[in-house]
Design a protein around this motif. Structure first.
Motif, PDB file in Angstrom:
ATOM      1  N   GLN A  13     -30.847   7.737 -31.225  1.00  0.00           N
ATOM      2  CA  GLN A  13     -31.152   8.411 -29.968  1.00  0.00           C
ATOM      3  C   GLN A  13     -32.624   8.195 -29.594  1.00  0.00           C
ATOM      4  OE1 GLN A  13     -30.752  12.682 -30.124  1.00  0.00           O
ATOM      5  NE2 GLN A  13     -29.895  12.740 -28.069  1.00  0.00           N
ATOM      6  N   GLN A  14     -33.542   8.306 -30.576  1.00  0.00           N
ATOM      7  CA  GLN A  14     -34.972   8.096 -30.322  1.00  0.00           C
ATOM      8  C   GLN A  14     -35.251   6.631 -29.981  1.00  0.00           C
ATOM      9  OE1 GLN A  14     -36.392   9.520 -34.095  1.00  0.00           O
ATOM     10  NE2 GLN A  14     -37.013  11.519 -33.279  1.00  0.00           N
ATOM     11  N   ARG A  15     -34.500   5.740 -30.624  1.00  0.00           N
ATOM     12  CA  ARG A  15     -34.678   4.314 -30.361  1.00  0.00           C
ATOM     13  C   ARG A  15     -34.284   3.976 -28.926  1.00  0.00           C
ATOM     14  NH1 ARG A  15     -34.637   0.035 -34.492  1.00  0.00           N
ATOM     15  NH2 ARG A  15     -34.423   1.849 -35.813  1.00  0.00           N
ATOM     16  N   LYS A  43     -34.297   5.996 -26.365  1.00  0.00           N
ATOM     17  CA  LYS A  43     -35.289   6.573 -25.469  1.00  0.00           C
ATOM     18  C   LYS A  43     -36.545   5.702 -25.420  1.00  0.00           C
ATOM     19  CE  LYS A  43     -37.571  10.946 -24.513  1.00  0.00           C
ATOM     20  NZ  LYS A  43     -37.796  12.318 -24.925  1.00  0.00           N
ATOM     21  N   ALA A  44     -36.964   5.182 -26.572  1.00  0.00           N
ATOM     22  CA  ALA A  44     -38.141   4.314 -26.627  1.00  0.00           C
ATOM     23  C   ALA A  44     -37.892   3.018 -25.865  1.00  0.00           C
ATOM     24  CB  ALA A  44     -38.512   4.021 -28.080  1.00  0.00           C
ATOM     25  N   LEU A 100     -36.761   5.540 -36.731  1.00  0.00           N
ATOM     26  CA  LEU A 100     -36.231   6.289 -35.585  1.00  0.00           C
ATOM     27  C   LEU A 100     -34.706   6.361 -35.690  1.00  0.00           C
ATOM     28  CD1 LEU A 100     -38.358   4.677 -32.732  1.00  0.00           C
ATOM     29  CD2 LEU A 100     -38.821   6.800 -33.934  1.00  0.00           C
TER      30      LEU A 100
END
Length: 155
Positions: free
Chosen positions: A139-141, A143-144, A136
């Motif tokens: 940014q995706q991390r 969000k998760a 990830l």
């Protein structure tokens, strides 16, 4: 009652009229024994999954008669088989010789087996390589992490 008995006997007689005659006994047991040995190695051209010795087809009976005549003429087993192969091809033999025209018959199953093993191994390797989790980006991390914290706070 007498009518039923008469009808029963008439039916029994009718069945006997339609029965085939038994095959005559061998004139020479040595010839017949040799015929059986040769015919076990030959394929019936009509039945295809039976030996010439076991088939009851008319053509099989004709071929057995021909083989019997060749035996009586003093031909060897190899000469008899060569004669039949010259007339009907290698298909008449249950164990055809290994030559270029029969390579597919002899080696085809082995090639198919090796191809299936290669396909199985390559599929397993491809599946194992795809099991690694995708990485990830930051940014995706984030969000998760936010989603995980939100579910933890609801509990």
């Amino acid at each position: 009652m007498k009518i039923l008995l008469a009808l029963f006997l008439a039916l029994q007689m009718a069945l006997a009229c339609h029965a085939d005659e038994a095959a005559p006994l061998a004139e020479d047991p040595v010839v017949e024994q040799r015929l059986i040995v040769i015919a076990e190695e030959l394929r019936c051209l009509v039945c295809q999954n039976e030996s010439l010795a076991g088939s009851r087809a008319d053509l099989a009976m004709d071929l057995r008669r021909e083989v019997r005549n060749l035996i009586k003429d003093g031909k060897t087993d190899a000469e008899i088989k060569d004669f039949l192969v010259s007339r009907y091809g290698d298909f008449i033999l249950y164990r055809p010789p290994v030559k270029p025209t029969t390579w597919l018959l002899w080696f085809g199953p082995l090639v198919l087996l090796l191809g299936a093993l290669w396909l199985l191994i390559s599929t397993i390797r491809r599946n194992q390589q795809q099991k690694e989790p995708p990485l990830l980006n930051p940014q995706q991390r984030a969000k998760a992490q936010a989603l995980l914290q939100e579910t933890d706070s609801k509990k």
